[in-house]
Scaffold this motif. Structure first.
Motif, PDB file in Angstrom:
ATOM      1  N   UNK A 181      44.635  32.374  33.683  1.00  0.00           N
ATOM      2  CA  UNK A 181      44.246  33.246  34.959  1.00  0.00           C
ATOM      3  C   UNK A 181      43.177  33.678  35.301  1.00  0.00           C
ATOM      4  N   UNK A 182      43.081  32.657  36.668  1.00  0.00           N
ATOM      5  CA  UNK A 182      42.113  32.382  37.649  1.00  0.00           C
ATOM      6  C   UNK A 182      41.525  33.870  38.364  1.00  0.00           C
ATOM      7  N   UNK A 183      40.240  33.505  38.304  1.00  0.00           N
ATOM      8  CA  UNK A 183      39.257  35.182  38.844  1.00  0.00           C
ATOM      9  C   UNK A 183      37.914  34.229  38.218  1.00  0.00           C
ATOM     10  N   UNK A 184      37.020  35.467  39.524  1.00  0.00           N
ATOM     11  CA  UNK A 184      35.579  34.990  39.445  1.00  0.00           C
ATOM     12  C   UNK A 184      34.923  35.896  38.127  1.00  0.00           C
ATOM     13  N   UNK A 185      33.923  35.948  37.946  1.00  0.00           N
ATOM     14  CA  UNK A 185      33.365  36.181  36.613  1.00  0.00           C
ATOM     15  C   UNK A 185      33.081  37.592  37.157  1.00  0.00           C
ATOM     16  N   UNK A 186      33.043  38.402  37.563  1.00  0.00           N
ATOM     17  CA  UNK A 186      32.723  39.408  37.768  1.00  0.00           C
ATOM     18  C   UNK A 186      33.586  40.282  38.297  1.00  0.00           C
ATOM     19  N   UNK A 241      45.681  48.706  40.917  1.00  0.00           N
ATOM     20  CA  UNK A 241      45.954  49.518  40.460  1.00  0.00           C
ATOM     21  C   UNK A 241      44.918  49.899  38.754  1.00  0.00           C
ATOM     22  N   UNK A 242      44.140  48.948  38.759  1.00  0.00           N
ATOM     23  CA  UNK A 242      43.365  48.462  37.849  1.00  0.00           C
ATOM     24  C   UNK A 242      43.923  47.029  36.646  1.00  0.00           C
ATOM     25  N   UNK A 243      44.946  46.641  36.957  1.00  0.00           N
ATOM     26  CA  UNK A 243      45.874  46.345  35.781  1.00  0.00           C
ATOM     27  C   UNK A 243      44.826  44.395  35.884  1.00  0.00           C
ATOM     28  N   UNK A 244      44.414  44.344  37.028  1.00  0.00           N
ATOM     29  CA  UNK A 244      43.942  43.364  37.003  1.00  0.00           C
ATOM     30  C   UNK A 244      42.136  43.035  37.080  1.00  0.00           C
ATOM     31  N   UNK A 245      41.751  43.500  36.521  1.00  0.00           N
ATOM     32  CA  UNK A 245      40.385  44.170  36.770  1.00  0.00           C
ATOM     33  C   UNK A 245      39.477  44.010  35.957  1.00  0.00           C
ATOM     34  N   UNK A 246      39.763  43.346  35.018  1.00  0.00           N
ATOM     35  CA  UNK A 246      39.615  42.001  33.652  1.00  0.00           C
ATOM     36  C   UNK A 246      39.275  40.561  34.167  1.00  0.00           C
ATOM     37  N   UNK A 247      38.155  40.161  33.919  1.00  0.00           N
ATOM     38  CA  UNK A 247      37.826  39.293  34.418  1.00  0.00           C
ATOM     39  C   UNK A 247      38.243  37.983  32.998  1.00  0.00           C
ATOM     40  N   UNK A 248      38.484  37.183  33.663  1.00  0.00           N
ATOM     41  CA  UNK A 248      39.912  35.769  32.482  1.00  0.00           C
ATOM     42  C   UNK A 248      38.900  34.595  32.604  1.00  0.00           C
ATOM     43  N   UNK A 249      39.309  33.639  30.982  1.00  0.00           N
ATOM     44  CA  UNK A 249      38.624  31.970  31.369  1.00  0.00           C
ATOM     45  C   UNK A 249      39.255  31.432  31.952  1.00  0.00           C
ATOM     46  N   UNK A 250      40.483  31.588  32.506  1.00  0.00           N
ATOM     47  CA  UNK A 250      41.431  30.415  32.961  1.00  0.00           C
ATOM     48  C   UNK A 250      39.848  29.895  33.824  1.00  0.00           C
ATOM     49  N   UNK A 251      39.586  29.960  34.595  1.00  0.00           N
ATOM     50  CA  UNK A 251      39.425  28.618  35.766  1.00  0.00           C
ATOM     51  C   UNK A 251      38.304  28.073  34.470  1.00  0.00           C
ATOM     52  N   UNK A 252      37.409  28.390  33.874  1.00  0.00           N
ATOM     53  CA  UNK A 252      36.708  27.002  32.962  1.00  0.00           C
ATOM     54  C   UNK A 252      37.913  26.390  31.986  1.00  0.00           C
ATOM     55  N   UNK A 253      38.651  26.924  31.528  1.00  0.00           N
ATOM     56  CA  UNK A 253      39.779  26.716  29.949  1.00  0.00           C
ATOM     57  C   UNK A 253      40.630  25.482  31.489  1.00  0.00           C
TER      58      UNK A 253
END
Length: 278
Positions: A181-186, A241-253
């Motif tokens: 799950x690739x996201x930014x940190x914020x 709709x907010x389902x993806x609002x939480x950052x995830x650790x995928x980039x680091x993983x």
């Protein structure tokens, strides 16, 4: 780092936001690349399966992006059929770019995984580069971003981080079967993103929330292809709709490094002149 000497990596969408970056990383490491696009030396077109085999000949690794998006109804069948053909042709490693929170994309992921081979899935958030290289660039240059999005936050991901994850999955062991799950940190709203772009570019960038129907009508008035309108309708109508609002650790993983913050992206884009008015 495990790389096949002399064997090209097929990069589908190799002229796009992530594909071009993946191709550049491979070429910089001396890995031959075959660009999979309608205008490529070996043409590839998702809508014309007869072009697939020539693109796959002699290839052991593939980076897959689907145009216009895995949300469209025909994507699942195409991804499954291509992945099966790829495995039969000798491809042993595939990396699929997917989207977070999209049920249609999940079905495409399953279709790719069912084909066998070593497959890695990259589920990406909204690209930060949509503001500087894609459909929002004109709005930024005009100083007013008009979208049907309220204050729901999104952890915008830098396309450079996506490319790093894809490069790792294509060239290193240990990524087969993984879903990152690739996201930014914020997470930040589109309004706040507009403010940060303005601060970095030294220009005023207003964010204006408009009705969903008006947004779609604006796209059509700009002669945006109907398949893109379909994708925008789904993204702003369902996915945001907010389902993806939480950052995830995928980039680091996937890469071993921290994801790029949106503020770093906007400073880099501004310094490149992406938002300079001609």
């Amino acid at each position: 780092m495990n790389m096949s000497s002399g064997t090209p990596v097929l990069v589908i969408g190799g002229t796009g936001k992530t594909g071009s970056r993946v191709a550049r990383r491979l070429i910089d490491k001396g890995v031959p690349v075959r660009i999979g696009s309608r205008s490529g030396q070996t043409p590839f077109d998702w809508n014309h399966p007869e072009t697939w085999q020539a693109a796959l000949d002699g290839v052991e690794k593939v980076y897959m992006t689907y145009y216009p998006d895995l949300l469209v109804p025909e994507a699942e069948e195409a991804i499954g059929a291509f992945a099966e053909k790829a495995v039969r042709s000798g491809v042993r490693r595939m990396v699929l770019l997917s989207g977070r929170g999209e049920e249609e994309a999940r079905r495409c992921e399953l279709a790719a995984l069912a084909a066998g081979g070593d497959t890695t899935v990259l589920r990406a958030s909204w690209f930060a580069q949509n503001f500087s290289e894609s459909f929002l660039l004109h709005s930024v240059l005009e100083g007013s971003i008009l979208l049907p999005a309220d204050d729901v936050p999104e952890p915008f991901v830098d396309a450079e981080d996506i490319a790093d994850a894809a490069f790792a999955a294509l060239t290193e062991e240990g990524h087969a079967g993984k879903v990152y799950e690739l996201t930014g940190p914020r997470s930040l709203s589109f309004a706040r993103a507009s403010e940060e772009i303005g601060e970095a570019s030294g220009r005023r960038i207003d964010y204006v929330r408009i009705p969903h129907a008006a947004f779609l009508e604006t796209l059509r008035s700009q002669n945006v292809p109907e398949d893109i309108v379909f994708v925008m309708d789904a993204l702003f109508g369902r996915v945001l709709d907010g389902r993806n609002a939480e950052p995830q650790p995928g980039v680091r993983e996937a890469t071993g490094h921290d994801p790029t913050d949106f503020s770093d992206y906007v400073r880099r884009a501004a310094a490149s002149g992406a938002w300079d008015r001609a």
